[in-house]
Write an enzyme that holds these catalytic residues in place. Structure first.
Site, PDB file in Angstrom:
ATOM      1  N   LYS A 126       0.832  -1.210   0.000  1.00 54.94           N
ATOM      2  CA  LYS A 126       0.000   0.000   0.000  1.00 54.94           C
ATOM      3  C   LYS A 126       0.866   1.259   0.000  1.00 54.94           C
ATOM      4  O   LYS A 126       0.557   2.237  -0.670  1.00 54.94           O
ATOM      5  CB  LYS A 126      -0.939   0.010   1.213  1.00 54.94           C
ATOM      6  CG  LYS A 126      -2.063  -1.016   1.097  1.00 54.94           C
ATOM      7  CD  LYS A 126      -3.119  -0.827   2.183  1.00 54.94           C
ATOM      8  CE  LYS A 126      -4.256  -1.816   2.016  1.00 54.94           C
ATOM      9  NZ  LYS A 126      -5.175  -1.847   3.144  1.00 54.94           N
ATOM     10  N   LYS A 206      -4.967 -11.027  -7.043  1.00 49.95           N
ATOM     11  CA  LYS A 206      -5.922 -11.372  -5.980  1.00 49.95           C
ATOM     12  C   LYS A 206      -7.230 -10.626  -6.224  1.00 49.95           C
ATOM     13  O   LYS A 206      -7.201  -9.450  -6.602  1.00 49.95           O
ATOM     14  CB  LYS A 206      -5.297 -10.899  -4.650  1.00 49.95           C
ATOM     15  CG  LYS A 206      -5.989 -11.366  -3.413  1.00 49.95           C
ATOM     16  CD  LYS A 206      -5.433 -10.640  -2.191  1.00 49.95           C
ATOM     17  CE  LYS A 206      -6.208  -9.377  -1.906  1.00 49.95           C
ATOM     18  NZ  LYS A 206      -6.164  -8.890  -0.525  1.00 49.95           N
ATOM     19  N   LYS A 209     -11.268  -5.418  -3.793  1.00 49.01           N
ATOM     20  CA  LYS A 209     -12.091  -4.231  -4.047  1.00 49.01           C
ATOM     21  C   LYS A 209     -11.296  -3.153  -4.762  1.00 49.01           C
ATOM     22  O   LYS A 209     -11.764  -2.542  -5.710  1.00 49.01           O
ATOM     23  CB  LYS A 209     -12.576  -3.659  -2.705  1.00 49.01           C
ATOM     24  CG  LYS A 209     -13.749  -4.391  -2.116  1.00 49.01           C
ATOM     25  CD  LYS A 209     -14.022  -3.952  -0.687  1.00 49.01           C
ATOM     26  CE  LYS A 209     -13.107  -4.683   0.282  1.00 49.01           C
ATOM     27  NZ  LYS A 209     -13.680  -4.960   1.598  1.00 49.01           N
TER      28      LYS A 209
HETATM   29  P1  ADP Z   1      -9.979  -6.449  -0.166  1.00 44.21           P
HETATM   30  O1  ADP Z   1      -8.600  -6.948  -0.478  1.00 44.21           O
HETATM   31  O2  ADP Z   1     -10.945  -6.717  -1.251  1.00 44.21           O
HETATM   32  O3  ADP Z   1      -9.974  -5.007   0.308  1.00 44.21           O
HETATM   33  P2  ADP Z   1     -10.212  -7.072   2.630  1.00 44.21           P
HETATM   34  O4  ADP Z   1      -8.792  -6.630   2.817  1.00 44.21           O
HETATM   35  O5  ADP Z   1     -11.287  -6.214   3.204  1.00 44.21           O
HETATM   36  O6  ADP Z   1     -10.478  -7.305   1.074  1.00 44.21           O
HETATM   37  O7  ADP Z   1     -10.343  -8.523   3.226  1.00 44.21           O
HETATM   38  C1  ADP Z   1     -11.326  -9.005   4.118  1.00 44.21           C
HETATM   39  C2  ADP Z   1     -11.101 -10.481   4.355  1.00 44.21           C
HETATM   40  O8  ADP Z   1     -11.223 -11.214   3.126  1.00 44.21           O
HETATM   41  C3  ADP Z   1      -9.693 -10.805   4.890  1.00 44.21           C
HETATM   42  O9  ADP Z   1      -9.779 -11.889   5.801  1.00 44.21           O
HETATM   43  C4  ADP Z   1      -8.935 -11.215   3.661  1.00 44.21           C
HETATM   44  O10 ADP Z   1      -7.858 -12.086   3.957  1.00 44.21           O
HETATM   45  C5  ADP Z   1     -10.010 -11.926   2.856  1.00 44.21           C
HETATM   46  N1  ADP Z   1      -9.756 -11.812   1.404  1.00 44.21           N
HETATM   47  C6  ADP Z   1      -9.731 -10.652   0.685  1.00 44.21           C
HETATM   48  N2  ADP Z   1      -9.492 -10.891  -0.619  1.00 44.21           N
HETATM   49  C7  ADP Z   1      -9.359 -12.245  -0.732  1.00 44.21           C
HETATM   50  C8  ADP Z   1      -9.112 -13.115  -1.830  1.00 44.21           C
HETATM   51  N3  ADP Z   1      -8.949 -12.656  -3.061  1.00 44.21           N
HETATM   52  N4  ADP Z   1      -9.043 -14.444  -1.590  1.00 44.21           N
HETATM   53  C9  ADP Z   1      -9.220 -14.939  -0.341  1.00 44.21           C
HETATM   54  N5  ADP Z   1      -9.458 -14.158   0.745  1.00 44.21           N
HETATM   55  C10 ADP Z   1      -9.532 -12.836   0.568  1.00 44.21           C
END
Ligand code: ADP
Ligand code: TRP
Length: 341
Positions: A126, A206, A209
């Site tokens: 980030k 990955k 969002k």
């Molecule tokens: P993003 O990366 O979309 O902002 P978050 O950081 O809010 O998502 O993640 C919330 C939860 O979902 C965490 O436990 C994270 O490890 C899981 N997570 C997010 N993206 C993935 C993914 N692509 N595959 C598996 N788990 C994920």
């Protein structure tokens, strides 16, 4: 709320292992969140004393509009409930309703080496995209450690990308215990075997969002199908007649997560001999996926018609979380040696 379970050995009531997880109130809940994390929260409501926290303090580390934060927090709560989180069994609450966690973060910050925080992959990632890096982003994992430890959680159900933060949490617990006496457990991450890292519609990065490569959990089915139909499969399979390699295909990973084993096995062998094309393979996936998602959309619609119900669940969750957090902080304050009038 969690009930005591009966231990088969002793017939004595045994407390369920406590689990805690967090998610930012930023945007929608997507398939990656669901398969990597939320699906486990839903099942762990019944096997663990499950705490799920919508982490709005964490959300302050990204640009946000104050007038939208409360609404996004509500939407995230609604989506988690729609996904099947059982508020009778688990505790759902908003982080900033229990400000004690910020006090614990400060105490933990004084125990955390800068070098450890500099190693955090998510921070490096980030920070590399920002010109001016704020201290909040840097100490974000310490706030996460405080989230977990203030509730004395032993299990942390998250996707693979969060494992490093849970390891740091263990280290912070060890440092505190060493300095002030045994207080915190050393929690373990719980990561699903097949869903720990779901790739996005691009088939590469990955699903996230911030990358705009997601399918939302509550998306209308026609829109979800359109996204799935055009999603990248095995990049080496250019024509229908080319055999594919399921191990390189994100759609196959989704099949492994949503489809029955017989279907997954059939796809595995048919894809390798070009017996099935990508569109038919995706249609089959969509059928199984939508069977799981359709009831969520229905629950979401019901909750949307009764927003008071969601607010009450969050209020009830905060009351329970507050009790636990306050008990921990009373012990921490005493151990740290703060003045008491
Ligand atoms: P993003 O990366 O979309 O902002 P978050 O950081 O809010 O998502 O993640 C919330 C939860 O979902 C965490 O436990 C994270 O490890 C899981 N997570 C997010 N993206 C993935 C993914 N692509 N595959 C598996 N788990 C994920
Ligand atoms: N850092 C996590 C994420 O980006 C969210 C989070 C905050 C969390 N506090 C937590 C996860 C405590 C597990 C436990 O997804």
């Amino acid at each position: 709320m969690a009930e005591a379970t009966i231990s088969p050995d002793t017939q004595a009531p045994a407390r369920r292992v406590r689990a805690l997880t967090g998610i930012q109130p930023s945007g929608e809940l997507h398939l990656g969140n669901y398969l990597g994390a939320v699906r486990n929260w839903v099942t762990m409501c019944h096997s663990h004393e499950m705490f799920t926290c919508i982490v709005d303090y964490h959300a302050l580390t990204s640009p946000l509009e104050p007038e939208r934060l409360a609404g996004q927090t509500f939407e995230m709560a609604l989506a988690i409930l729609a996904a099947g989180f059982d508020p009778q069994e688990g505790t759902l609450f908003v982080q900033s309703q229990i400000p004690e966690v910020a006090e614990l973060t400060w105490i933990f910050v004084t125990l955390t080496p800068m070098g450890e925080l500099e190693r955090m992959t998510q921070f490096k990632d980030k920070a590399s995209r920002q010109t001016s890096v704020l201290a909040g982003l840097f100490i974000y994992p310490v706030l996460q450690a405080a989230d977990i430890l203030i509730y004395q959680a032993q299990a942390v159900p998250v996707g693979e990308d969060q494992v490093q933060h849970v390891e740091l949490t263990r280290e912070i617990a060890r440092k505190f215990n060493l300095a002030f006496g045994e207080t915190f457990p050393e929690p373990e991450a719980v990561v699903p075997a097949l869903g720990g890292r779901i790739r996005g519609l691009d088939g590469k990065a990955k699903m996230s969002k911030s990358l705009g490569n997601t399918i939302s959990l509550l998306e209308p089915p026609t829109q979800a199908w359109e996204k799935l139909r055009t999603a990248v499969t095995d990049p080496a399979r250019l024509r229908r007649s080319d055999p594919g390699d399921p191990s390189k295909c994100n759609i196959f990973t989704l099949h492994q997560n949503f489809s029955p084993q017989a279907t997954t096995q059939m796809i595995d062998s048919e894809c390798r001999r070009a017996g099935i094309g990508c569109v038919d393979c995706k249609k089959l996936l969509f059928t199984h996926m939508d069977a799981e998602l359709a009831p969520m959309r229905e629950r979401a619609a019901k909750l949307r018609a009764q927003p008071q119900q969601v607010r009450e669940i969050l209020e009830h969750g905060a009351q329970h979380a507050r009790q636990v957090a306050r008990a921990t902080m009373a012990e921490v304050r005493e151990k740290v040696g703060f003045y008491r009038p």
